[in-house]
Scaffold this motif. Structure first.
Motif, PDB file in Angstrom:
ATOM      1  N   LEU D 408       2.873   3.265  -4.038  1.00  0.00           N
ATOM      2  CA  LEU D 408       2.304   2.284  -3.112  1.00  0.00           C
ATOM      3  C   LEU D 408       0.796   2.487  -3.031  1.00  0.00           C
ATOM      4  O   LEU D 408       0.317   3.609  -3.151  1.00  0.00           O
ATOM      5  CB  LEU D 408       2.924   2.468  -1.719  1.00  0.00           C
ATOM      6  CG  LEU D 408       4.429   2.258  -1.629  1.00  0.00           C
ATOM      7  CD1 LEU D 408       4.907   2.510  -0.207  1.00  0.00           C
ATOM      8  CD2 LEU D 408       4.800   0.854  -2.076  1.00  0.00           C
ATOM      9  N   PRO D 409       0.016   1.414  -2.831  1.00  0.00           N
ATOM     10  CA  PRO D 409      -1.419   1.587  -2.689  1.00  0.00           C
ATOM     11  C   PRO D 409      -1.732   2.300  -1.364  1.00  0.00           C
ATOM     12  O   PRO D 409      -0.967   2.150  -0.413  1.00  0.00           O
ATOM     13  CB  PRO D 409      -1.955   0.140  -2.669  1.00  0.00           C
ATOM     14  CG  PRO D 409      -0.786  -0.706  -2.338  1.00  0.00           C
ATOM     15  CD  PRO D 409       0.442   0.030  -2.781  1.00  0.00           C
ATOM     16  N   PRO D 410      -2.798   3.082  -1.282  1.00  0.00           N
ATOM     17  CA  PRO D 410      -3.820   3.313  -2.315  1.00  0.00           C
ATOM     18  C   PRO D 410      -3.579   4.604  -3.085  1.00  0.00           C
ATOM     19  O   PRO D 410      -4.540   5.220  -3.514  1.00  0.00           O
ATOM     20  CB  PRO D 410      -5.080   3.424  -1.471  1.00  0.00           C
ATOM     21  CG  PRO D 410      -4.611   4.149  -0.242  1.00  0.00           C
ATOM     22  CD  PRO D 410      -3.166   3.756  -0.019  1.00  0.00           C
ATOM     23  N   SER D 411      -2.356   5.005  -3.240  1.00  0.00           N
ATOM     24  CA  SER D 411      -2.099   6.335  -3.789  1.00  0.00           C
ATOM     25  C   SER D 411      -2.469   6.419  -5.270  1.00  0.00           C
ATOM     26  O   SER D 411      -2.639   5.409  -5.951  1.00  0.00           O
ATOM     27  CB  SER D 411      -0.615   6.662  -3.630  1.00  0.00           C
ATOM     28  OG  SER D 411       0.134   5.801  -4.444  1.00  0.00           O
ATOM     29  N   GLY D 412      -2.581   7.689  -5.738  1.00  0.00           N
ATOM     30  CA  GLY D 412      -2.834   7.916  -7.151  1.00  0.00           C
ATOM     31  C   GLY D 412      -1.708   7.358  -7.998  1.00  0.00           C
ATOM     32  O   GLY D 412      -1.914   6.826  -9.093  1.00  0.00           O
ATOM     33  N   GLY D 413      -0.485   7.486  -7.472  1.00  0.00           N
ATOM     34  CA  GLY D 413       0.669   6.961  -8.196  1.00  0.00           C
ATOM     35  C   GLY D 413       0.560   5.453  -8.387  1.00  0.00           C
ATOM     36  O   GLY D 413       0.932   4.912  -9.438  1.00  0.00           O
TER      37      GLY D 413
END
Lengths: 313, 97, 113, 510
Positions: D408-413
């Motif tokens: 999910l944003p804003p994650s690195g993933g």
């Protein structure tokens, strides 16, 4: 030439036969005995491949130390309960097919060498004189690829730490569980009194000669380890507890000196692990001597296993 | 001269090899541990001894010859003691293990 | 076929044997033995590479030889660690097996794969 | 192949930093070994942060100059000698791993802290030395410019990782460690035989020299196959993942975090080096699809099994199996269809970003699981009720880690999966997009199971066994936040991943 090729073929047949028997043997004991013989035959193969340094290492470590280690384990595992079920026939067939595929792939790779075989041998020899060494293998180990050699010593220490870390908490800092056969005035005692002086001389010789002929720190260290183990098994010297400061110091003295000389190279010579010109040989010999000690102690302790008893005061 | 040395080497090493063969047959065919040990000592003493003697003329100078002889001596020593130990173990177990 | 290639094929076969033993033999100790066989086969491949690159009056290229010496020591260290694990496992459970289903203890921490 | 970005091999300014990155951990290991357990933690607490600073300096250098750092060890240039090289990939991974390792060190103080004045204890002595060894081995993996040096490095990594699994000495963990060791040894010996064949064909193992000489011929193909299979086994790529779940789930929490976040990335990094740097033209479309297929299988298998777990640590371990799968999706996506070469494109950036964000998120989740275990005395998912009220910060960290895993944003993933999806769309390989989306759904599924159980009210008043130190919760939360905010690198230094790549568009300082 034909006699030699007949010899080679015979040797290969023997190696393969005994190698296969260590896999196929029912008894673990039979397999280990086969493995020791296999190690010795393999070192002859290494001589035939003109790699005497490797032959010495293989005989000492591959056959000797590994054999002793596994033999000791087999003796203890006789106490193990129950047996594992062998893999089912279809599984074995599938595995066999896969392994045959890997072996065939390797065989194809070996049978299709490049047309002009590339080699670093001339380059090694060209630059060897600078270091004052006469043994090209020692040159690779301590001059060109010294970083690998240094890190490999750290691997040895980590392996020992790994073995030690398996001890139960209650005996931490105690004495490794090496089996001691202390019977006063037995023939073993006699051997343990007679052999070590000879062995130590051989170890020093191997370490010293390693600069210009086959030999070196590994081989010398292994002989040293064997002598130490013999003395301990015969009960002439106690197995030291792993918390002894001198023991820890001996274990790291080789890599530490190697590292220190390497770092000094950044200031006194052109780079890390570079030797100041003219001093290369004495420095390398200093490193080798320290490493022989550390390797000897590390191999001995690896064979002795994790601590099992608390030290009695 | 060289030829004489070579003939000597070949014949003596062959004799050594014969003892190796005989000892190995004995190891495989003899009925119990003690007799097998007996067969093995032939390999150590005579087999290796003859091979070493045979190789002496081919050795690399006096130092090389000394190394060869010391190998034989070391094998003698360890062989004798290991034989002792095995025999002792056999006797302790009281059977022909 | 020259001697180097012969020993190379021997190495390839040993890799096959070792791999087979490592995969099919259930006893950890025999797996360790098989790993050593596999390792020595791999080392022989280095030997061939070294031998057939003989030049400059050397019987072989010294670089792969030095690598093998390093690798032999690493393999010994690995063997020592594996054996220590097997023996500790024996001490703890009275048996040495990789098969979790009959390890005797309560296998609460294991998955269902 | 003349190229502005391939520097002539010579030690660059600041190249000595690379030596420091290897010497420091080695010295730490040796020193702690001599001085004993009483000093090991103190030595680590000095060295690990300096390692982090060192990594950031190297990162800054590489980013600023836009060139790699090179150090020629012993003043012997390859092929005779060994070069250390830090390109963008190495610098980014070094920083990420240093962050994780420092956080783990803080977390581990509770379990492996040295009591003043006490005698040397086994587990702390081993743990701190092994942690420093893992740090050193990872630096070796990132910086090593020679395939045999990399072999020594992954052996170092194995020998440091295996004892961590069984530090508590229970039978199950001993068994898991033994199985791990056997898999790892098989992996490294297969890698080794590959290097032997490569040396036989090209008389060098230096990565840059090899990349110029390598061409498709039987020995090279066999070498590439065996090396890759060996590294797959060490990375626990499906179907060679069998060793991972028991080993990672059984280890102490701090060790699990290192093993799952850091150690598997080492062998993965070598796979990337091999295929992107040494032989980018050799994988071909079929090979790339095969890599992708194994990755997809890992995602599906790992996620499905994770969904069925009863215990939290095992669930996280199977989630690692699935997340490793994502790393291999970048191979088909990075293949340039025109030249059949693997290219350092958005897909590579996405893949490496996935590795980094998984490292931070997974370490946080394992730490959280460890704290939950400490508090409850068990980690059965069904009985987690009320835990969110007891240790909210920990559960929050766990949830944030999950957010990054889901993407999910804003994650690195999110950024990683976005880049991979973009590449999938650009190259018209929609099937990988489906796998990625399905994987995200599965991940949301198992995260939901855990979190819904954790926030549910408990039937009876929760009996907390011990209070959890605040700094442990903070360590987990910091990592989770790092992972969450990693997506923001899109605004900043994300280009660094392309530094030193021969085919990169980026030149010169900015």
């Amino acid at each position: 030439m034909t006699i030699l090729s007949a010899f080679d073929i015979g040797l290969v047949v023997l190696i393969l036969g005994i190698g296969a028997s260590t896999i196929a043997a029912r008894e673990a004991f039979t397999a280990v005995i086969g493995f020791v013989v296999y190690g010795l035959l393999l070192s002859i193969a290494w001589v035939r491949l003109s790699a005497v340094d490797v032959a010495l290492t293989e005989a000492a470590i591959g056959g000797g130390m590994t054999g002793m280690l596994i033999l000791g384990a087999v003796a203890r595992l006789r106490l193990a309960k129950g047996t594992d079920t062998r893999a089912s026939l279809p599984v074995r067939f599938a595995a066999g097919g896969l392994c045959a595929l890997v072996a065939a792939g390797l065989a194809i790779a070996i049978l299709s060498p490049p047309e002009a075989i590339p080699t670093l041998a001339p380059m090694v020899m060209e630059n060897l004189a600078q270091s004052g060494l006469g043994n090209p293998v020692a040159g690779v180990l301590f001059v060109y690829r010294a970083l690998d050699t240094l890190l490999e010593k750290v691997v040895l220490i980590l392996a020992l730490l790994g073995v030690w870390s398996l001890a139960p908490d209650s005996v931490w800092g105690g004495i490794p569980g090496l089996r001691v056969y202390a019977q006063p005035s037995s023939t073993l005692t006699f051997l343990a009194q007679l052999l070590p002086p000879v062995g130590i001389v051989v170890a020093i010789y191997m370490c010293w000669v390693g600069a210009k002929e086959p030999g070196g720190a590994f081989q010398g260290g292994t002989v040293l380890a064997a002598m130490w183990l013999l003395v301990m098994i015969a009960g002439l010297k106690n197995v030291p507890s792993i918390s002894q400061p001198w023991l820890r110091l001996l274990l790291v003295v080789g890599p530490v000196i190697f590292l220190a000389i390497g770092l000094a190279g950044m200031v006194l010579a052109n780079a890390f692990l570079d030797y100041p010109s003219g001093y290369a040989k004495p420095l390398i010999i200093a490193v080798e001597v320290a490493l022989t000690l550390s390797i000897g102690v590390a191999l001995g302790l690896l064979a002795a296993g994790p601590p099992e008893r608390v030290q009695q005061q | 001269m060289n030829l004489a040395f070579d003939i000597f080497t070949v014949s003596v090493v062959s004799a050594g090899a014969f003892f190796f063969l005989a000892g190995t047959v004995g190891l495989l065919r003899f009925p119990d541990s003690l007799t097998r040990l007996h067969a093995l000592t032939k390999v150590d003493n005579l087999g290796l001894g003859l091979v070493v003697v045979g190789l002496l003329p081919q050795a690399n100078g006096l130092f090389g010859a000394l190394k060869l002889v010391s190998i034989w001596l070391l094998v003698q020593l360890s062989g004798a003691i290991v034989t002792q130990l095995i025999a002792g173990a056999v006797r302790q177990r009281g059977s022909d293990g | 076929m020259n001697a180097a290639t012969l020993f190379g094929l021997c190495g390839a076969a040993l890799v096959g044997f070792g791999l087979y033993g490592l995969v099919t033999n259930p006893e950890p100790l025999r797996k360790i033995l098989a790993f050593n066989l596999l390792g020595s086969g791999v080392f022989l491949v280095f030997g061939v590479v070294s031998r057939r690159a003989a030049a400059s009056g050397l019987g072989g290229d010294p670089v792969p030889q030095a690598m093998v010496i390093t690798a032999i020591v690493v393999a010994f260290a690995a063997t020592a660690m594996a054996i220590a694990l097997v023996l500790r496992l024996l001490q703890e459970t009275g048996r040495s097996t990789l098969n979790a289903d009959n390890s005797g203890g309560t296998n609460t921490d294991r998955g269902n794969s | 192949m003349p190229d502005a970005n391939v520097l002539p091999d010579a030690t660059t300014t600041d190249g000595a930093l690379l030596v420091l990155a290897i010497v420091l951990p080695a010295a730490g290991v040796l020193l702690s070994f001599v001085l004993g357990g009483r000093y090991a933690e103190r030595i680590a607490s000095v060295l690990l942060p300096s390692g982090f600073i060192l990594a950031t300096i190297i990162f800054g250098d590489v980013w600023q100059s836009g060139h790699r750092l090179v150090y020629i060890v012993g003043d012997w240039k390859p092929p005779l000698g060994i070069a250390l090289r830090a390109d963008g990939l190495s610098a980014a991974m070094m920083v990420a791993m240093a962050i994780v390792i420092c956080a783990v060190a803080i977390f581990a103080h509770a379990d492996f802290g040295m009591r003043a004045g006490s005698v040397e204890a086994r587990a702390p002595f081993a743990f701190w030395i092994l942690l420093m060894a893992i740090w050193g081995a990872m630096n070796m993996v990132f910086l090593g410019g020679d395939l045999f040096t990399l072999y020594v490095a992954i052996e170092l990594l194995t020998f440091a990782a295996v004892p961590l699994v069984c530090l508590d000495g229970r039978a199950e963990t001993l068994q898991a460690a033994l199985r791990y060791l056997l898999f790892a040894l098989l992996g490294s010996i297969l890698y080794l035989v590959g290097t032997a064949l490569l040396y036989g064909s090209y008389a060098t193992l230096d990565i840059v020299l090899l990349s110029r000489r390598v061409h498709a011929e039987p020995a090279t193909l066999v070498a590439a196959t065996l090396t890759t299979i060996g590294l797959f086994a060490k990375t626990a790529l499906f179907p060679l993942h069998l060793w991972l779940p028991p080993a990672h789930a059984g280890a102490p929490a701090a060790a699990s975090a290192v093993l799952s976040a850091v150690v598997v990335k080492g062998s993965f990094f070598i796979i990337v080096r091999l295929w992107f740097d040494v032989m980018p033209g050799l994988l071909g479309p079929v090979g790339a699809q095969l890599f992708g297929a194994l990755g997809a299988a890992a995602i599906v298998f790992g996620s499905v099994v994770a969904l069925r777990q009863q215990r939290l640590k095992l669930l996280i371990a199977y989630s690692t199996v699935a997340q490793i799968g994502y790393l291999f999706l970048m191979f088909p996506l990075a293949l340039d269809t025109a030249s059949a070469q693997l290219q350092g494109s958005g897909a590579l950036t996405g893949g490496m970003l996935q590795a980094i964000s998984h490292a931070t998120a997974k370490a946080a989740m394992f730490m959280a699981a460890g704290l939950i275990y400490v508090v409850l005395g068990h980690d059965r998912i069904a009985e987690l009720g009320g835990i969110a009220r007891a240790i909210p910060m920990t559960i929050f960290a766990f949830a944030l880690g999950g957010v990054s895993l889901i993407g999910l944003p804003p994650s690195g993933g999110f950024l990683a999966k976005w880049l991979l999806l973009e590449a999938a769309v650009a190259t018209g390989q929609w099937w990988w997009a489906i796998v990625m989306l399905a994987g995200g759904l599965f991940t949301s599924g198992y995260m939901f199971i855990v979190l819904s159980s954790a926030v549910a009210p408990s039937g009876e008043p929760l009996k907390l066994r011990v209070a959890v130190p605040r700094y442990q919760e903070a360590a987990a939360l910091t990592l989770a936040l790092t992972s969450l905010l990693l997506g923001l690198v899109a605004l900043g230094p994300i280009d660094i991943l392309q530094v030193g790549r021969a085919d990169s568009m980026m030149v010169g300082p900015r």
